[in-house]
Design an enzyme around this catalytic site. Structure first.
Site, PDB file in Angstrom:
ATOM      1  N   GLY A  46       0.838  -1.205   0.000  1.00  0.00           N
ATOM      2  CA  GLY A  46       0.000   0.000   0.000  1.00  0.00           C
ATOM      3  C   GLY A  46       0.864   1.242   0.000  1.00  0.00           C
ATOM      4  O   GLY A  46       1.990   1.221   0.514  1.00  0.00           O
ATOM      5  N   GLN A  51       3.285   9.944   0.687  1.00  0.00           N
ATOM      6  CA  GLN A  51       4.568   9.246   0.830  1.00  0.00           C
ATOM      7  C   GLN A  51       5.509   9.523  -0.343  1.00  0.00           C
ATOM      8  O   GLN A  51       6.706   9.257  -0.251  1.00  0.00           O
ATOM      9  CB  GLN A  51       4.356   7.738   0.993  1.00  0.00           C
ATOM     10  CG  GLN A  51       3.655   7.377   2.299  1.00  0.00           C
ATOM     11  CD  GLN A  51       3.453   5.882   2.424  1.00  0.00           C
ATOM     12  OE1 GLN A  51       2.450   5.353   1.952  1.00  0.00           O
ATOM     13  NE2 GLN A  51       4.406   5.186   3.022  1.00  0.00           N
ATOM     14  N   CYS A  94       5.733  -0.143   7.154  1.00  0.00           N
ATOM     15  CA  CYS A  94       5.412   1.019   6.323  1.00  0.00           C
ATOM     16  C   CYS A  94       6.639   1.380   5.496  1.00  0.00           C
ATOM     17  O   CYS A  94       7.759   1.371   6.010  1.00  0.00           O
ATOM     18  CB  CYS A  94       5.036   2.192   7.228  1.00  0.00           C
ATOM     19  SG  CYS A  94       4.629   3.692   6.326  1.00  0.00           S
ATOM     20  N   LEU A  95       6.415   1.696   4.229  1.00  0.00           N
ATOM     21  CA  LEU A  95       7.547   2.051   3.364  1.00  0.00           C
ATOM     22  C   LEU A  95       8.234   3.335   3.837  1.00  0.00           C
ATOM     23  O   LEU A  95       9.382   3.572   3.489  1.00  0.00           O
ATOM     24  CB  LEU A  95       7.078   2.200   1.911  1.00  0.00           C
ATOM     25  CG  LEU A  95       6.580   0.893   1.264  1.00  0.00           C
ATOM     26  CD1 LEU A  95       6.037   1.169  -0.137  1.00  0.00           C
ATOM     27  CD2 LEU A  95       7.685  -0.152   1.208  1.00  0.00           C
ATOM     28  N   HIS A 136      -4.544   1.871   7.690  1.00  0.00           N
ATOM     29  CA  HIS A 136      -3.154   2.343   7.755  1.00  0.00           C
ATOM     30  C   HIS A 136      -2.923   3.444   6.714  1.00  0.00           C
ATOM     31  O   HIS A 136      -2.383   4.508   7.022  1.00  0.00           O
ATOM     32  CB  HIS A 136      -2.217   1.145   7.517  1.00  0.00           C
ATOM     33  CG  HIS A 136      -0.763   1.487   7.378  1.00  0.00           C
ATOM     34  ND1 HIS A 136       0.211   0.986   8.212  1.00  0.00           N
ATOM     35  CD2 HIS A 136      -0.100   2.269   6.485  1.00  0.00           C
ATOM     36  CE1 HIS A 136       1.389   1.461   7.847  1.00  0.00           C
ATOM     37  NE2 HIS A 136       1.238   2.236   6.794  1.00  0.00           N
ATOM     38  N   GLU A 137      -3.369   3.193   5.482  1.00  0.00           N
ATOM     39  CA  GLU A 137      -3.141   4.171   4.405  1.00  0.00           C
ATOM     40  C   GLU A 137      -3.962   5.441   4.626  1.00  0.00           C
ATOM     41  O   GLU A 137      -3.496   6.546   4.343  1.00  0.00           O
ATOM     42  CB  GLU A 137      -3.466   3.550   3.041  1.00  0.00           C
ATOM     43  CG  GLU A 137      -2.613   2.342   2.666  1.00  0.00           C
ATOM     44  CD  GLU A 137      -1.122   2.584   2.769  1.00  0.00           C
ATOM     45  OE1 GLU A 137      -0.669   3.730   2.572  1.00  0.00           O
ATOM     46  OE2 GLU A 137      -0.392   1.626   3.065  1.00  0.00           O
ATOM     47  N   HIS A 140      -2.318   7.881   6.772  1.00  0.00           N
ATOM     48  CA  HIS A 140      -1.321   8.715   6.077  1.00  0.00           C
ATOM     49  C   HIS A 140      -1.951  10.003   5.548  1.00  0.00           C
ATOM     50  O   HIS A 140      -1.316  11.056   5.542  1.00  0.00           O
ATOM     51  CB  HIS A 140      -0.723   7.965   4.882  1.00  0.00           C
ATOM     52  CG  HIS A 140       0.394   7.025   5.231  1.00  0.00           C
ATOM     53  ND1 HIS A 140       1.558   7.436   5.805  1.00  0.00           N
ATOM     54  CD2 HIS A 140       0.522   5.679   5.052  1.00  0.00           C
ATOM     55  CE1 HIS A 140       2.370   6.393   5.973  1.00  0.00           C
ATOM     56  NE2 HIS A 140       1.754   5.311   5.531  1.00  0.00           N
TER      57      HIS A 140
HETATM   58 NI    NI Z   1       2.535   3.344   5.546  1.00  0.00          NI
END
Ligand code: NI
Length: 175
Positions: A46, A51, A94-95, A136-137, A140
């Site tokens: 995701g 991001q 998370c990236l 989660h997304e 963000h």
């Molecule tokens: Ni993330």
């Protein structure tokens, strides 16, 4: 399509609240194509637009297993309409917080509404991994990272770990 740079903690841009997309057009789709390519290359399941430094309420996701066909999903201006009381603990990563994983508890099922790749209005229930990932997304989009759900101690430890790894990477690159 192009791979974009993923911002990592503690970059303050990640704390920004993203703005709604006013019109789903080719520019929106080009951004989503780039985001998907960036997510696959990372690799991750995701990615939110913030991001890659774009403060718009856009998410891409693919929850297909390694042996399955790719199944990209696109979410524009997603909202949670309803959730359930039952919580599901899940080990998240998370990236933007590379190589750090920790359990977070979130509602097991959420009813969501969003616009898809073509701007079509969709309402559906998400559960288990899908529910975890969309929540989660969506965090963000409000400037919230999964480590913000942890204790301050764990959060600081995560950020220090990422900063140390980044310093080591920079040193390696300099040699
Ligand atoms: Ni993330």
């Amino acid at each position: 399509m192009a791979i974009r740079d993923i911002l990592i903690v503690p970059n303050p841009v990640l704390k920004q609240v993203s703005k709604p997309v006013e019109r789903v057009d080719d520019e929106t789709r080009a951004l989503m194509d780039d985001m998907l390519e960036t997510m696959y290359a990372a690799p991750g399941i995701g990615l939110a637009a913030i991001q890659v430094g774009i403060p718009l309420r856009i998410i891409v996701m693919d929850l297909a297993g390694q042996d399955e066909e790719p199944a990209p999903r696109y979410f524009i201006n997603p909202e949670i309409l309803e959730d359930v009381e039952e919580l599901l603990p899940w080990e998240e990563g998370c990236l933007s917080v590379p190589d750090y994983y920790e359990d977070v508890e979130r509602p097991r099922r959420v009813k969501i509404r969003y616009l898809d790749y073509h701007g079509k209005d969709v309402v559906e229930w998400a559960e288990e991994l899908y529910a975890v990932c969309i929540q989660h997304e969506m965090d963000h989009l409000n400037g919230v990272l999964f480590i913000d759900h942890l204790s301050r101690l764990k959060r600081q430890r995560a950020i220090r770990k990422v900063q140390k790894a980044e310093r080591e990477k920079a040193l390696d690159a300099a040699v």
